[in-house]
Design an enzyme around this catalytic site. Structure first.
Site, PDB file in Angstrom:
ATOM      1  N   GLU B  58       2.441  -9.198   2.592  1.00  0.00           N
ATOM      2  CA  GLU B  58       3.503 -10.102   2.767  1.00  0.00           C
ATOM      3  C   GLU B  58       3.315 -10.968   4.224  1.00  0.00           C
ATOM      4  OE1 GLU B  58       3.304  -6.728   2.530  1.00  0.00           O
ATOM      5  OE2 GLU B  58       4.393  -6.104   0.647  1.00  0.00           O
ATOM      6  N   HIS B 127      12.294   3.042   1.809  1.00  0.00           N
ATOM      7  CA  HIS B 127      12.668   1.954   0.599  1.00  0.00           C
ATOM      8  C   HIS B 127      14.214   1.689   0.536  1.00  0.00           C
ATOM      9  CE1 HIS B 127       8.616   1.952  -0.675  1.00  0.00           C
ATOM     10  NE2 HIS B 127       8.809   1.139  -1.760  1.00  0.00           N
TER      11      HIS B 127
END
Lengths: 331, 330
Positions: B58, B127
């Site tokens: 990322e 998450h």
């Protein structure tokens, strides 16, 4: 040596002189308090920056580091806005909002001098991606130090450039130290260049004190990048004479006689001797040094004569549109 | 115009903008296989140069979007789930948010970073983030959190055309909700323009993202009790439509913020502070905050859901603020 090569050689000498003299003057006025903040000098590494940038076209991109004075000068930036930035003036290249760690001149393809170690590597990969998508033939070169090669950003950017075969050149200016910590304590391979193998990327190790050798090595990498051959890691073996930042002496480990040893291979002195041995008149080189001295003095005068930025400037360039200015500022 | 889902709105916005402007391209993890359905047909239409699968890195590819934007491209980065922004904080905070500023306006970073708020479905703490508030704390990033498909389409198209970096947060609790989507290729909703989702006169409920449908349900329930709630949807948090919020609060005299983020330093907390500072004279009670409790989100469905804002919590807060009223004909 043809006249053309000679011009090129003189230009390399001129740019190295600009960096050295610009920083010598900056360091002197920093000591007197005229430059605020910190100063991370590049002295000793001039051949690395100039050799690498001379292998680029004017329109190619370059991303640098917190040691930010040398890279834009090597890429051809004018001195006045750089010196004005060091003083924090409105006419500075970053309007007085970047300072010593961020001398970045977009007009010569310099896309930023970032002070978060390693953070320029993904940016350069992205600029190279932009070139690839636009098909404009430009390459992106990224400077960083040995310390940066332990950052995740370095590995992610290298990997991305390799897997997409981007026109990028990664130049590790290995000066042997991350602030005070020697590379031997933090880099588990003998040469940073070895790290390229993990990305299937070619690498070149070059004497960072020899401006011609650096130029040749980077030119080879540029040629590969421009013809779709993907990125290359070039490691220049170099050295910085000064502390990590001016006046940070207490954190620098005792380097013994090391600095003196490296000064014997000073890149400017080496190149001057080489040019003279090749038939260049010493008087010509003396003249270049004097011209550069005048340029640097002129840049300082320009900076001193320039106005401070308006307070409202603190709210400009956060976004494309200026932010509203709070009451306590306008009151 | 046809009814379509929130995810379809994202697909249409991206498709239209990539068709309109060849500088726009999309990259991220598993774009080509099209996990969530936001890139259906993209490879056929635009090819693999403009639709790029990235390595799982990322920081690398979000930083590369910054570099590509600096040289004239307009990237859309699909960072999938908003917790995946954390590995990229270096590039988001130090490069993307600050480059324009530290280089004195020489850099321009027109890029969009999309990620979803993926919570409420037993995905455990790593998450289940709703982290837009964290990014509000650094200048230089625009932040949008739309609550329905219509707004999503118009705002995402505007974000792609914006010359500043935009973080687009997509509330997964809204994914399957449907709305009429205008097919005008220039249908744009500018960032910084909020929306009154329901008019009311007794209390302003300022709700963010997935809290908007909750607030609308609560407003329905409150109406049955004779309490008239106005539901304000800021739609973007940076820039924030402060005037719309303050106008509503001055009308109703009462304010509740509803924010799926953790309460401490939430967007709702900032909005509450703005109201207290600038509309104190109009307030008939304290500004109340409804947010997610300040703990990590547990896996077990038995204990996760109660931590988030709910219509019941909103109704209870409104009753407390307005004073319990009986239905008129009771």
């Amino acid at each position: 040596m043809t006249d053309g090569q000679n011009d090129r050689s003189l230009e390399k000498y001129r740019r190295m002189q600009r960096i050295r003299q610009f920083e010598d003057l900056a360091e002197a006025i920093h000591a007197q308090g005229e430059i605020p903040g910190s100063l991370h000098t590049y002295a000793g590494q001039e051949a690395s920056g100039v050799g690498a940038c001379m292998a680029l076209d004017d329109t190619d991109y370059m991303v640098g580091t917190h040691r930010s004075h040398g890279h834009p000068i090597a890429k051809g930036a004018k001195l006045r806005p750089l010196m004005a930035e060091l003083l924090g003036k409105a006419t500075g290249i970053c309007k007085g909002k970047g300072g010593s760690m961020h001398l970045s001149d977009f007009s010569v393809g310099s896309l930023g001098e970032t002070s978060i170690v390693g953070s320029g590597v993904p940016v350069a990969a992205g600029a190279a991606l932009g070139s690839k998508l636009q098909g404009n033939g430009r390459v992106a070169l990224c400077f960083f130090g040995d310390g940066a090669t332990n950052e995740g950003a370095f590995h992610e950017g290298m990997n991305l450039a390799a897997v997409w075969a981007l026109p990028a050149i990664f130049v590790c200016e290995n000066n042997g130290y991350a602030v005070s910590t020697p590379a031997s304590a933090t880099v588990p391979v003998k040469d940073v260049a070895e790290r390229a193998r993990a990305y299937g990327m070619p690498s070149i190790i070059v004497d960072g004190q020899d401006v011609d050798a650096v130029e040749a090595a980077v030119a080879e990498a540029v040629g590969r990048a421009r013809t779709g051959g993907g990125p290359t890691l070039v490691e220049t073996k170099t050295y910085r004479y000064a502390d990590h930042a001016v006046n940070m002496g207490r954190v620098l480990l005792d380097r013994g006689g090391e600095v003196d040893e490296w000064r014997k291979r000073d890149p400017l002195a080496l190149y001057r001797a080489k040019l003279i041995a090749g038939g260049t008149a010493a008087a010509l080189l003396d003249a270049i040094e004097r011209e550069v001295a005048d340029e640097v003095a002129d840049a300082l005068q320009f900076a001193r004569d320039s106005a401070w930025p308006e307070q409202a400037e603190a709210f400009d360039d956060v976004f494309v549109d200026r932010l509203p200015i709070p009451d306590f500022i306008t009151a | 115009m046809a009814k379509a889902t929130f995810l379809e709105a994202i697909r249409q916005a991206q498709y239209e903008e990539m068709t309109r402007d060849e500088r726009v391209f999309i990259m991220g993890e598993d774009i080509i296989c099209n996990v969530f359905g936001t890139t259906t047909g993209f490879v056929d239409a635009f090819g693999t140069e403009r639709v790029r699968d990235t390595p799982i890195s990322e920081n690398g590819f979000i930083g590369a979007a910054g570099g590509a934007a600096m040289v004239g491209m307009r990237p859309i980065v699909d960072a999938t789930i908003s917790s995946f922004l954390y590995p990229a904080m270096d590039q988001i905070m130090s490069i993307i948010a600050k480059s324009r500023y530290i280089y004195g306006g020489q850099a321009r970073l027109p890029l969009v970073i999309r990620s979803c708020l993926f919570y409420g479905n037993s995905n455990a703490a790593q998450h289940s983030d709703r982290n837009y508030s964290m990014f509000m704390n650094v200048p230089g990033l625009k932040i949008m959190v739309p609550s329905n498909a219509h707004d999503m389409k118009g705002m995402l198209k505007a974000a792609v055309r914006d010359d500043d970096p935009v973080l687009c947060f997509e509330d997964s609790t809204c994914w399957m909700s449907k709305a009429e989507l205008p097919d005008d290729p220039d249908f744009l909703i500018p960032l910084g323009k909020g929306d009154i989702k329901r008019e009311g006169s007794d209390v302003s409920i300022i709700a963010i993202g997935g809290a908007v449908p909750l607030a609308l349900k609560a407003a329905n329930d409150l109406a049955a009790e004779g309490i008239s709630a106005e539901v304000v949807d800021p739609r973007s948090l940076v820039p924030l439509d402060k005037e719309l919020i303050l106008r509503s609060v001055r009308k109703t005299g009462r304010a509740i913020t509803v924010d799926p983020a953790h309460q401490t330093c939430s967007a709702g907390s900032e909005i509450a502070a703005i109201i207290a500072e600038r509309a104190f004279d109009a307030l008939r009670g304290p500004v109340l905050r409804i947010a997610t409790a300040d703990t990590h989100l547990p896996f077990s469905p038995a204990i996760e859901k109660a931590l988030y804002p709910s219509p019941e919590r909103i109704v209870a807060a409104a009753r407390k603020l307005v004073g319990v009223r009986q239905p008129e004909n009771a």
